[in-house]
Design a protein around this motif. Structure first.
Motif, PDB file in Angstrom:
ATOM      1  N   MET A 120       5.482 -10.245  59.329  1.00  0.00           N
ATOM      2  CA  MET A 120       4.867 -10.265  57.997  1.00  0.00           C
ATOM      3  C   MET A 120       5.606  -9.403  56.982  1.00  0.00           C
ATOM      4  SD  MET A 120       2.547 -10.540  60.609  1.00  0.00           S
ATOM      5  CE  MET A 120       1.513  -9.083  60.766  1.00  0.00           C
ATOM      6  N   GLY A 121       6.328  -8.395  57.439  1.00  0.00           N
ATOM      7  CA  GLY A 121       7.006  -7.519  56.501  1.00  0.00           C
ATOM      8  C   GLY A 121       7.877  -6.500  57.217  1.00  0.00           C
ATOM      9  N   VAL A 122       8.565  -5.693  56.420  1.00  0.00           N
ATOM     10  CA  VAL A 122       9.516  -4.709  56.953  1.00  0.00           C
ATOM     11  C   VAL A 122       9.206  -3.341  56.358  1.00  0.00           C
ATOM     12  CG1 VAL A 122      11.949  -4.052  57.109  1.00  0.00           C
ATOM     13  CG2 VAL A 122      11.294  -6.474  57.215  1.00  0.00           C
ATOM     14  N   THR A 123       9.200  -2.324  57.214  1.00  0.00           N
ATOM     15  CA  THR A 123       8.899  -0.955  56.792  1.00  0.00           C
ATOM     16  C   THR A 123      10.173  -0.137  56.674  1.00  0.00           C
ATOM     17  OG1 THR A 123       6.773  -1.043  57.941  1.00  0.00           O
ATOM     18  CG2 THR A 123       7.604   1.144  57.371  1.00  0.00           C
ATOM     19  N   ARG A 124      10.234   0.687  55.624  1.00  0.00           N
ATOM     20  CA  ARG A 124      11.348   1.624  55.475  1.00  0.00           C
ATOM     21  C   ARG A 124      10.766   3.017  55.289  1.00  0.00           C
ATOM     22  NH1 ARG A 124      14.681   3.711  51.413  1.00  0.00           N
ATOM     23  NH2 ARG A 124      13.468   2.681  49.781  1.00  0.00           N
ATOM     24  N   LEU A 125      11.239   3.952  56.123  1.00  0.00           N
ATOM     25  CA  LEU A 125      10.766   5.338  56.093  1.00  0.00           C
ATOM     26  C   LEU A 125      11.781   6.202  55.371  1.00  0.00           C
ATOM     27  CD1 LEU A 125       8.723   7.498  57.208  1.00  0.00           C
ATOM     28  CD2 LEU A 125      10.196   7.644  59.222  1.00  0.00           C
ATOM     29  N   ALA A 126      11.318   7.046  54.458  1.00  0.00           N
ATOM     30  CA  ALA A 126      12.230   7.931  53.711  1.00  0.00           C
ATOM     31  C   ALA A 126      11.582   9.300  53.545  1.00  0.00           C
ATOM     32  CB  ALA A 126      12.549   7.333  52.345  1.00  0.00           C
ATOM     33  N   MET A 127      12.413  10.347  53.602  1.00  0.00           N
ATOM     34  CA  MET A 127      11.957  11.722  53.403  1.00  0.00           C
ATOM     35  C   MET A 127      12.517  12.207  52.075  1.00  0.00           C
ATOM     36  SD  MET A 127      10.556  12.350  56.517  1.00  0.00           S
ATOM     37  CE  MET A 127      10.590  14.064  56.941  1.00  0.00           C
ATOM     38  N   VAL A 128      11.648  12.688  51.194  1.00  0.00           N
ATOM     39  CA  VAL A 128      12.068  13.204  49.890  1.00  0.00           C
ATOM     40  C   VAL A 128      11.385  14.551  49.676  1.00  0.00           C
ATOM     41  CG1 VAL A 128      12.232  12.776  47.420  1.00  0.00           C
ATOM     42  CG2 VAL A 128      12.285  10.844  49.011  1.00  0.00           C
ATOM     43  N   GLY A 129      12.129  15.630  49.875  1.00  0.00           N
ATOM     44  CA  GLY A 129      11.547  16.956  49.723  1.00  0.00           C
ATOM     45  C   GLY A 129      10.418  17.172  50.697  1.00  0.00           C
TER      46      GLY A 129
END
Length: 354
Positions: free
Chosen positions: A111-120
């Motif tokens: 159904m979809g794609v997840t992207r994980l990101a760290m910002v501060g």
């Protein structure tokens, strides 16, 4: 299979639980989607993505609920995420659980794609929806985020935990209904945003979970990896055959007649259809056994005789010979080398691990 891929039966069940709780007759929904209600009895079944999309669209139309996705998130359970749900349950911290969404989310569906990101001090989970139906995708995004938040609160045993903020690409459902999002998520929610994103404070990631079990997690991830390999490389029929074989091998058996029966056909028909696709039942059985064997050897502490038994071999020596023929290594050598190939330095006739 359609360009929308497939979805797990576990994902479908969440919407069915909502319908049942709201006394919505599901028989017509299954019929409209071209699905049989009997599929709900399958623990590892998949439904065509287009059929899943149709089911959600019909549910939205019948219910007339403009925040259907948000409310279906109230019906999330560990099983809603297939094996991924049980992997996250065995993690030690919420951060460990979050890190496993992207690698294994395909098991839940395409159904979809997840992207994980760290910002501060913040962590963001951005989700890109693959479904295109203008009625369905807003509900699907709402469901995914509502399910994540509810499930994370349950996992961490912190019902008060909340994101820093949520942004949604969908248009606003209106000021009155916007309050339902902020009431449930207890954070600012922006509609008409450039992306679908949940932002968390980094401190939440160290939250200890209810039942950490590193060994169980390792075993479940091995199983999940083998399932992913099947989803990524096989045709629909061979995928279904391999899933049946995996289920049988979990019980220490592997019978073609049982696989054929599970797929609603005779052994002869199964053989003919597989032949048309250029494979045989024995090839698929060998492939599944080999994949599971490699996963068990590198990702679990099961003894080699136990692995042979789980894979349906009557004798450990038979497993030894088959594995060595496939890899050039004994199972023991393969485990000691961490799954790395080659038979350099292998002692001729090494049977120490049998």
């Amino acid at each position: 299979m359609t360009p929308l891929g497939t979805a797990s039966v576990a994902a479908l069940r969440q919407y069915v639980r909502f319908a049942d709780a709201n006394r919505i007759e599901t028989g017509a929904l299954f019929e409209a989607a071209g699905l049989s209600p009997d599929i709900l009895a399958s623990d590892d079944g998949r439904v065509d993505g287009a059929q899943f999309q149709t089911f959600i669209r019909r549910l939205a139309e019948v219910s007339g609920n403009p925040i259907l996705g948000l409310e279906t998130g109230d019906f999330v359970q560990p099983g809603s995420y297939s094996v991924l749900g049980y992997i996250t349950m065995s993690c030690a911290t919420l951060g460990e659980a979050v890190a496993r969404i992207a690698p294994f989310e395909k098991l839940v569906g395409d159904m979809g794609v997840t992207r994980l990101a760290m910002v501060g001090e913040a962590v963001s989970l951005e989700w890109t929806c693959q479904f295109t139906d203008s009625t369905v995708w807003p509900h699907l995004v709402d469901n995914v985020f509502a399910s994540w938040i509810n499930y994370a609160r349950w996992l961490a045993d912190r019902p008060e935990a909340s994101p820093l903020r949520v942004t949604l690409k969908r248009p606003s459902p209106g000021p009155a209904l916007e309050a339902e999002y902020t009431r449930r998520w207890r954070c600012p929610v922006t509609f008409g945003a450039p992306e679908n994103r949940v932002t968390l404070h980094r401190d939440l990631l160290v939250t200890r979970l209810r039942q950490p079990d590193p060994q169980l997690r390792k075993t479940l991830e091995a199983h999940a990896l083998s399932q992913l390999a099947l989803l990524q490389t096989d045709t629909d029929l061979t995928t279904r055959v391999k899933r049946c074989l995996q289920k049988q091998l979990a019980e220490g058996v592997a019978r073609q007649d049982m696989v054929a029966e599970a797929l609603g056909m005779t052994s002869r028909t199964l053989q003919r259809k597989l032949s048309q696709e250029g494979v045989s039942y024995q090839q698929l059985l060998d492939d599944v056994r080999q994949q599971l064997a490699e996963d068990f050897l590198t990702r679990t502490d099961l003894s080699i005789p136990d692995i042979a038994l789980r894979l349906g071999y009557s004798e450990t020596a038979s497993f030894h010979r088959r594995f060595k023929a496939s890899t050039g290594q004994t199972p023991g050598d393969y485990r000691r080398r961490g799954g790395e190939g080659g038979n350099e330095g292998q002692e001729p006739g090494d049977q120490a691990d049998v």
